[in-house]
Design an enzyme around this catalytic site. Structure first.
Site, PDB file in Angstrom:
ATOM      1  CE  LYS A 199      -1.832   2.664   3.108  1.00  0.00           C
ATOM      2  NZ  LYS A 199      -1.835   3.930   2.375  1.00  0.00           N
ATOM      3  CD  GLU A 273      13.048   3.812   8.232  1.00  0.00           C
ATOM      4  OE1 GLU A 273      12.879   4.661   9.165  1.00  0.00           O
ATOM      5  OE2 GLU A 273      13.089   4.094   7.039  1.00  0.00           O
ATOM      6  CB  CYS A 307      12.985   8.560   8.898  1.00  0.00           C
ATOM      7  SG  CYS A 307      13.661   7.575   7.582  1.00  0.00           S
ATOM      8  CD  GLU A 408      10.153  11.735  12.173  1.00  0.00           C
ATOM      9  OE1 GLU A 408       9.067  11.142  12.305  1.00  0.00           O
ATOM     10  OE2 GLU A 408      11.132  11.251  11.580  1.00  0.00           O
TER      11      GLU A 408
HETATM   12  P1  NDP Z   1       1.898   7.693   8.709  1.00  0.00           P
HETATM   13  O1  NDP Z   1       2.711   6.876   9.631  1.00  0.00           O
HETATM   14  O2  NDP Z   1       0.447   7.881   9.003  1.00  0.00           O
HETATM   15  O3  NDP Z   1       1.978   7.120   7.198  1.00  0.00           O
HETATM   16  C1  NDP Z   1       2.827   6.125   6.725  1.00  0.00           C
HETATM   17  C2  NDP Z   1       2.044   5.040   6.020  1.00  0.00           C
HETATM   18  O4  NDP Z   1       1.213   4.376   6.967  1.00  0.00           O
HETATM   19  C3  NDP Z   1       1.118   5.558   4.937  1.00  0.00           C
HETATM   20  O5  NDP Z   1       1.042   4.613   3.883  1.00  0.00           O
HETATM   21  C4  NDP Z   1      -0.223   5.609   5.678  1.00  0.00           C
HETATM   22  O6  NDP Z   1      -1.309   5.575   4.820  1.00  0.00           O
HETATM   23  C5  NDP Z   1      -0.139   4.363   6.515  1.00  0.00           C
HETATM   24  N1  NDP Z   1      -1.043   4.335   7.650  1.00  0.00           N
HETATM   25  C6  NDP Z   1      -1.576   5.383   8.332  1.00  0.00           C
HETATM   26  N2  NDP Z   1      -2.371   4.940   9.324  1.00  0.00           N
HETATM   27  C7  NDP Z   1      -2.359   3.592   9.273  1.00  0.00           C
HETATM   28  C8  NDP Z   1      -2.973   2.552  10.033  1.00  0.00           C
HETATM   29  N3  NDP Z   1      -3.769   2.822  11.056  1.00  0.00           N
HETATM   30  N4  NDP Z   1      -2.703   1.268   9.710  1.00  0.00           N
HETATM   31  C9  NDP Z   1      -1.880   0.982   8.688  1.00  0.00           C
HETATM   32  N5  NDP Z   1      -1.286   1.914   7.916  1.00  0.00           N
HETATM   33  C10 NDP Z   1      -1.503   3.202   8.210  1.00  0.00           C
HETATM   34  O7  NDP Z   1       2.573   9.089   8.561  1.00  0.00           O
HETATM   35  P2  NDP Z   1       1.889  10.493   8.154  1.00  0.00           P
HETATM   36  O8  NDP Z   1       1.783  10.525   6.693  1.00  0.00           O
HETATM   37  O9  NDP Z   1       0.648  10.723   8.933  1.00  0.00           O
HETATM   38  O10 NDP Z   1       2.994  11.498   8.680  1.00  0.00           O
HETATM   39  C11 NDP Z   1       3.026  11.830  10.068  1.00  0.00           C
HETATM   40  C12 NDP Z   1       4.442  11.867  10.544  1.00  0.00           C
HETATM   41  O11 NDP Z   1       5.023  10.574  10.478  1.00  0.00           O
HETATM   42  C13 NDP Z   1       5.370  12.732   9.714  1.00  0.00           C
HETATM   43  O12 NDP Z   1       5.233  14.082  10.015  1.00  0.00           O
HETATM   44  C14 NDP Z   1       6.689  12.157  10.113  1.00  0.00           C
HETATM   45  O13 NDP Z   1       7.074  12.684  11.340  1.00  0.00           O
HETATM   46  C15 NDP Z   1       6.414  10.675  10.276  1.00  0.00           C
HETATM   47  N6  NDP Z   1       6.806   9.921   9.068  1.00  0.00           N
HETATM   48  C16 NDP Z   1       7.963   9.222   9.109  1.00  0.00           C
HETATM   49  C17 NDP Z   1       8.398   8.567   7.996  1.00  0.00           C
HETATM   50  C18 NDP Z   1       9.677   7.812   7.990  1.00  0.00           C
HETATM   51  O14 NDP Z   1      10.311   7.719   6.948  1.00  0.00           O
HETATM   52  N7  NDP Z   1      10.057   7.180   9.080  1.00  0.00           N
HETATM   53  C19 NDP Z   1       7.670   8.612   6.723  1.00  0.00           C
HETATM   54  C20 NDP Z   1       6.412   9.320   6.803  1.00  0.00           C
HETATM   55  C21 NDP Z   1       6.028   9.957   7.938  1.00  0.00           C
HETATM   56  P3  NDP Z   1      -1.965   6.942   4.280  1.00  0.00           P
HETATM   57  O15 NDP Z   1      -0.868   7.860   3.970  1.00  0.00           O
HETATM   58  O16 NDP Z   1      -2.689   6.502   3.101  1.00  0.00           O
HETATM   59  O17 NDP Z   1      -2.844   7.407   5.387  1.00  0.00           O
END
Ligand code: NDP
Length: 505
Positions: A199, A273, A307, A408
């Site tokens: 996904k 991660e 990250c 973060e």
């Molecule tokens: P999320 O953790 O929500 O998103 C990452 C992935 O997880 C997306 O594909 C998202 O789907 C999916 N996801 C969200 N909720 C669920 C759930 N309940 N069950 C399974 N999958 C889920 O990050 P955000 O986009 O909300 O960003 C928020 C913060 O997270 C950022 O500001 C940053 O601090 C951190 N982040 C860290 C990353 C890293 O590389 N470690 C990458 C991205 C974010 P969808 O986007 O479709 O909702």
């Protein structure tokens, strides 16, 4: 900060027209779910829009996948696994991976442009992502060749240890490196012999869908199944599904914990991660100019949406003034603007929601008594008013306990702390829940080595940042995650170990 509208190439009209032309060139008609090798609508028929964060315009509509679409994808993946993929030899899978890498390379400019449109990263950054993507498929094509298991002969027995794939794995991808992160997960999963249901993030589904279109004739139907949708509606059902034997996730720590809880019901293996709040330690002997270059790259690359970004700077008092003066110059000298323009240094953030998240932290920092050495306000530029822009920002004077320091921000925001006492500084450097990465800037090998060992994190850079090489495992300590990517260890995360003991009596 250099104004983007200083040049004609960054006027509002030019940006809009450049983006519309690029979208016509590279956005494909195939933006549906990709299940069992077929392009399909969501069962509900619903869709949602994916936007260009530079202009705010709609790039495409994609299906709003939900639990029943996830069920369908998992069924297709098991069908292919049992009928075909589990029977493949290592070299057959290796050939598939190498061909995927070749296709990525052959279409890298188109894929980079698509990534820039959907994510907002600069073209240069997107090109690097495409190299990374091709490299991942090649690396795991090579690594899997060396996975030959072991034998063990003992008193009265012959034993062997083999590694078997899980079958079907679930993979959830973030938006900051959309295709590169997908490749970090798909390449080892496929190499090890699994089928995947993957996904992409709701903000950035297009590059992965285009990749599947490009490799449709290379990857057998059902080996990779893409379900677009929202996290709660498509990601959560994937992580809870009893047909998924392993779940791999990159994203926020909050969601990572939910994934672990969901996986617990089926005792599904997880690798995570998650986020970071990485310290950059500058010693007193550092060359200030070289330090400035490394620090600016550590925090501002990919608009701070990394990250592993170096987001807390601990600079020794002896060099602090010089380093900060250089950093202010670097931040103010960056061209913030259209990521499709080669002259741009810093593109937009991925979404207005992410801009709001960053500006909320900046507001909270201001209330907490922070001094803004640079940035802190949105760029004052009409050409950028519809986009998701944040200026490169340097903040000093915050208490280390403050939420803007502990959490973060995921934007181009660096928090500065000066130090004289090494032990006190290192206590602060490690005083966060995260432990993904860290770095040290010095010309003294003993100092470098000591600091590298003292930082509680899974990846340390000395006099550089962000560079990751396949073969050097990448992953977090503390709440930054579980498991390692980019290495032989990763293949272990996609296989289960079986021992077979033959009695010789
Ligand atoms: P999320 O953790 O929500 O998103 C990452 C992935 O997880 C997306 O594909 C998202 O789907 C999916 N996801 C969200 N909720 C669920 C759930 N309940 N069950 C399974 N999958 C889920 O990050 P955000 O986009 O909300 O960003 C928020 C913060 O997270 C950022 O500001 C940053 O601090 C951190 N982040 C860290 C990353 C890293 O590389 N470690 C990458 C991205 C974010 P969808 O986007 O479709 O909702």
């Amino acid at each position: 900060m250099a104004s983007s509208s200083d040049s004609d190439s960054q006027s509002k009209e030019t940006i809009l027209s450049r983006h519309r032309t690029a979208a016509e060139e590279v956005v494909s008609d195939h933006t549906q779910l990709y299940i069992g090798g077929e392009w399909q609508d969501a069962a509900s028929g619903e869709t949602f829009d994916t936007l260009d964060p530079t202009t705010g315009e709609v790039l495409a509509s994609v299906p709003r996948g939900r639990a029943e679409d996830v069920d369908r994808a998992i069924e297709a993946a098991w069908d292919t696994y049992e009928r075909e993929w589990s029977e493949t030899t290592t070299s057959e899978r290796q050939a598939v991976l190498l061909e995927i890498a070749d296709r990525v390379e052959a279409h890298s400019e188109e894929l980079a442009k698509l990534e820039t449109l959907d994510n907002g990263k600069t073209l240069m950054e997107a090109r690097i992502d495409m190299n990374t993507t091709a490299e991942q498929f090649r690396y795991f094509a090579g690594v899997v060749e060396s996975d030959r298991g072991q034998t063990e002969d003992g008193d009265g027995y012959h034993g062997k240890v083999i590694h078997e794939p899980y079958g079907v794995v679930g993979q959830i991808i973030p938006w900051n490196f959309p295709l590169a992160m997908a490749s970090w997960k798909l390449a080892p999963a496929l190499a090890a012999g699994n089928c995947s249901v993957i996904k992409p993030a709701e903000q950035t589904p297009l590059s992965l869908l285009r990749l599947m279109e490009l490799v449709d004739d290379v990857v057998p139907d059902g080996v990779v199944n893409v379900v677009t949708g929202y996290g709660e509606e498509a990601g959560a059902p994937l992580s809870k599904h009893e047909g998924v034997r392993k779940i791999a996730f990159t994203g926020s720590t909050v969601v990572g914990k939910q994934i672990m809880r969901n996986a617990a019901d089926n005792v599904t293996d997880v690798t995570l991660e998650l986020g970071g709040k990485s310290p950059i330690v500058v010693h007193e002997d550092a060359d200030p100019q070289a330090a400035v270059e490394t620090i600016a790259f550590a925090i501002f690359a990919n608009t701070g949406e990394c990250c592993e970004a170096g987001s807390r700077l601990f600079v020794h008092e002896d060099v602090a003034d010089d380093v900060l003066e250089g950093l202010i110059g670097a931040a103010e000298g960056m061209t913030v603007g259209d990521p499709l323009d080669e002259a741009t240094d810093l593109g937009p953030k991925v979404s207005h929601e992410q801009v709001e998240r960053t500006t909320n932290y900046l507001e909270s920092a201001r209330e907490g008594g922070a001094e803004f050495l640079a940035g802190g306000e949105p760029p004052e530029d009409e050409a950028l008013e519809d986009g998701c822009f944040v200026a490169p920002t340097l903040v000093e004077g915050l208490d280390h306990e403050h939420e803007a320091v502990q959490e973060e921000i995921f934007g181009p925001v660096l928090e500065v702390f000066r130090w004289e006492d090494y032990d006190e500084m290192m206590t602060l450097a490690n005083d966060v829940d995260y432990g993904l990465a860290g770095g040290v800037i010095t010309n003294d090998i003993e100092k470098a080595d000591r600091t590298a060992h003292d930082i509680e994190a899974g990846y340390i850079w000395v006099n550089t940042w962000h560079e990751m090489s396949p073969g050097l495992p990448y992953g977090g300590y503390k709440q930054s995650g579980i498991g390692r990517e980019l290495s032989v260890d990763t293949l272990d995360h996609y296989t289960q170990t079986k021992s077979i003991k033959y009695g010789l009596h």
